[in-house]
Design a protein around this motif. Structure first.
Motif, PDB file in Angstrom:
ATOM      1  N   ILE A   1       0.824  -1.202   0.000  1.00  0.00           N
ATOM      2  CA  ILE A   1       0.000   0.000   0.000  1.00  0.00           C
ATOM      3  C   ILE A   1       0.855   1.248   0.000  1.00  0.00           C
ATOM      4  O   ILE A   1       0.668   2.136  -0.827  1.00  0.00           O
ATOM      5  CB  ILE A   1      -0.941  -0.011   1.221  1.00  0.00           C
TER       6      ILE A   1
ATOM      7  N   THR B   1       1.395   3.816  -3.457  1.00  0.00           N
ATOM      8  CA  THR B   1       1.026   5.224  -3.407  1.00  0.00           C
ATOM      9  C   THR B   1       2.230   6.111  -3.639  1.00  0.00           C
ATOM     10  O   THR B   1       2.161   7.096  -4.369  1.00  0.00           O
ATOM     11  CB  THR B   1       0.411   5.555  -2.039  1.00  0.00           C
TER      12      THR B   1
ATOM     13  N   CYS C   1     -14.076  10.204   0.953  1.00  0.00           N
ATOM     14  CA  CYS C   1     -14.080   8.784   0.596  1.00  0.00           C
ATOM     15  C   CYS C   1     -15.469   8.295   0.220  1.00  0.00           C
ATOM     16  O   CYS C   1     -15.620   7.402  -0.620  1.00  0.00           O
ATOM     17  CB  CYS C   1     -13.521   7.957   1.749  1.00  0.00           C
TER      18      CYS C   1
ATOM     19  N   SER D   1     -12.045   4.895   8.015  1.00  0.00           N
ATOM     20  CA  SER D   1     -11.465   5.246   6.724  1.00  0.00           C
ATOM     21  C   SER D   1     -10.689   6.547   6.882  1.00  0.00           C
ATOM     22  O   SER D   1     -10.900   7.299   7.829  1.00  0.00           O
ATOM     23  CB  SER D   1     -12.547   5.392   5.659  1.00  0.00           C
TER      24      SER D   1
ATOM     25  N   TYR E   1      -9.103   9.939   4.573  1.00  0.00           N
ATOM     26  CA  TYR E   1      -9.047  10.712   3.326  1.00  0.00           C
ATOM     27  C   TYR E   1      -7.802  11.593   3.352  1.00  0.00           C
ATOM     28  O   TYR E   1      -7.555  12.296   4.324  1.00  0.00           O
ATOM     29  CB  TYR E   1     -10.307  11.566   3.213  1.00  0.00           C
TER      30      TYR E   1
ATOM     31  N   THR F   1      -6.407  10.387  -1.899  1.00  0.00           N
ATOM     32  CA  THR F   1      -6.234   8.986  -1.535  1.00  0.00           C
ATOM     33  C   THR F   1      -7.203   8.641  -0.418  1.00  0.00           C
ATOM     34  O   THR F   1      -7.382   9.432   0.517  1.00  0.00           O
ATOM     35  CB  THR F   1      -4.795   8.717  -1.056  1.00  0.00           C
ATOM     36  N   CYS F   2      -7.819   7.480  -0.521  1.00  0.00           N
ATOM     37  CA  CYS F   2      -8.702   6.987   0.527  1.00  0.00           C
ATOM     38  C   CYS F   2      -8.211   5.624   0.992  1.00  0.00           C
ATOM     39  O   CYS F   2      -7.926   4.742   0.179  1.00  0.00           O
ATOM     40  CB  CYS F   2     -10.142   6.874   0.040  1.00  0.00           C
ATOM     41  N   GLN F   3      -8.117   5.480   2.306  1.00  0.00           N
ATOM     42  CA  GLN F   3      -7.764   4.205   2.912  1.00  0.00           C
ATOM     43  C   GLN F   3      -8.981   3.679   3.650  1.00  0.00           C
ATOM     44  O   GLN F   3      -9.587   4.390   4.456  1.00  0.00           O
ATOM     45  CB  GLN F   3      -6.586   4.384   3.872  1.00  0.00           C
TER      46      GLN F   3
ATOM     47  N   ALA G   1      -4.026   0.014   6.061  1.00  0.00           N
ATOM     48  CA  ALA G   1      -5.417  -0.198   5.676  1.00  0.00           C
ATOM     49  C   ALA G   1      -5.543  -1.499   4.892  1.00  0.00           C
ATOM     50  O   ALA G   1      -4.587  -1.965   4.268  1.00  0.00           O
ATOM     51  CB  ALA G   1      -5.904   0.967   4.823  1.00  0.00           C
TER      52      ALA G   1
ATOM     53  N   GLU H   1      -6.595   0.511  -0.207  1.00  0.00           N
ATOM     54  CA  GLU H   1      -6.278   1.904  -0.485  1.00  0.00           C
ATOM     55  C   GLU H   1      -6.579   2.211  -1.945  1.00  0.00           C
ATOM     56  O   GLU H   1      -6.253   1.420  -2.827  1.00  0.00           O
ATOM     57  CB  GLU H   1      -4.806   2.200  -0.175  1.00  0.00           C
TER      58      GLU H   1
ATOM     59  N   GLY I   1      -6.265   5.457  -4.754  1.00  0.00           N
ATOM     60  CA  GLY I   1      -5.781   6.794  -5.056  1.00  0.00           C
ATOM     61  C   GLY I   1      -6.232   7.237  -6.432  1.00  0.00           C
ATOM     62  O   GLY I   1      -6.189   6.451  -7.385  1.00  0.00           O
TER      63      GLY I   1
ATOM     64  N   ASN J   1      -2.104  -5.201  -6.187  1.00  0.00           N
ATOM     65  CA  ASN J   1      -2.281  -3.791  -6.515  1.00  0.00           C
ATOM     66  C   ASN J   1      -2.563  -3.620  -7.996  1.00  0.00           C
ATOM     67  O   ASN J   1      -2.129  -4.427  -8.819  1.00  0.00           O
ATOM     68  CB  ASN J   1      -1.021  -2.998  -6.154  1.00  0.00           C
TER      69      ASN J   1
END
Length: 207
Positions: free
Chosen positions: A15, A19, A62, A83, A85, A101-103, A114, A117, A119, A167
């Motif tokens: 993760i 990213t 998110c 979550s 953001y 990006t959101c996890q 997380a 994830e 992005g 991924n």
């Protein structure tokens, strides 16, 4: 969803590594949100760094990027936990104009890795987005255990697997979507889940 290649699983790298490679740069500071609820957009930057600003072409939270109903359907199971953001910064050197990006599925205390994830980044043009995907794949091959391709919303996506997780990264027009799923998240197929997540995000935020 069409997946091509050998039987080995595949998608980009860990993760954090995915990213960093796909959306390198910036000094984004995440903030955890309530369980099953995306945090309000937050960001900060260190001295001398660009200040992140909301971009109308990117989701503001998110829940906008990937509503939990869509997320659960893509995974084939509910994903619980806080979550986070993260609002990124523009990176003119690589043509990036914005990033979020959101996890999802963070530990209860909001700390640690997380389970998922996602992005989304925008670029000055389609060529810059495509070049960024190629650079990401090249950077992550060093630690990859497998690689293959898939079709996401009519676009060719790169999938790279590592010991940490599966991924995916794909470009559509002037934007990219990167998805990383930890191997600790038990779903019927990590590849299929990554593709389904990316397709749902592009349905909301693609061109």
């Amino acid at each position: 969803m069409t997946v091509r290649g050998s039987g080995a699983r595949l998608v980009l790298v860990g993760i954090a590594a995915l990213t960093a490679a796909c959306t390198s740069g910036g000094s984004d500071q995440p903030q955890a949100g309530a369980s099953r609820t995306a945090a309000a957009p937050t960001a900060s930057s260190s001295a001398g760094s660009p200040t992140p600003t909301p971009t109308p072409n990117l989701p503001g939270g998110c829940d906008q990027m990937l509503p939990f109903t869509d997320l659960d359907q893509a995974l084939g199971r509910p994903l619980f936990g806080p979550s986070r953001y993260v609002l990124g910064v523009a990176e003119p050197s690589i043509g990036r104009t914005g990033r979020v990006t959101c996890q999802f599925g963070l530990p209860a205390n909001g700390r640690g890795a997380a389970s998922l994830e996602v992005g989304v980044s925008t670029y000055k043009d389609a060529d810059s987005a495509t070049e960024r995907v190629a650079a990401t794949v090249a950077a992550l091959r060093a630690t990859a255990t497998s690689q293959r391709s898939a079709t996401v919303a009519g676009q060719q996506a790169a999938l790279i697997g590592t010991k940490a997780g599966d991924n995916l990264v794909v470009a559509q027009g002037d934007r990219t979507v990167a998805v990383t799923i930890a191997r600790t998240l038990h779903v019927s197929s990590l590849d299929k889940a990554a593709v389904d997540v990316a397709e749902r995000v592009l349905a909301n935020w693609g061109q």
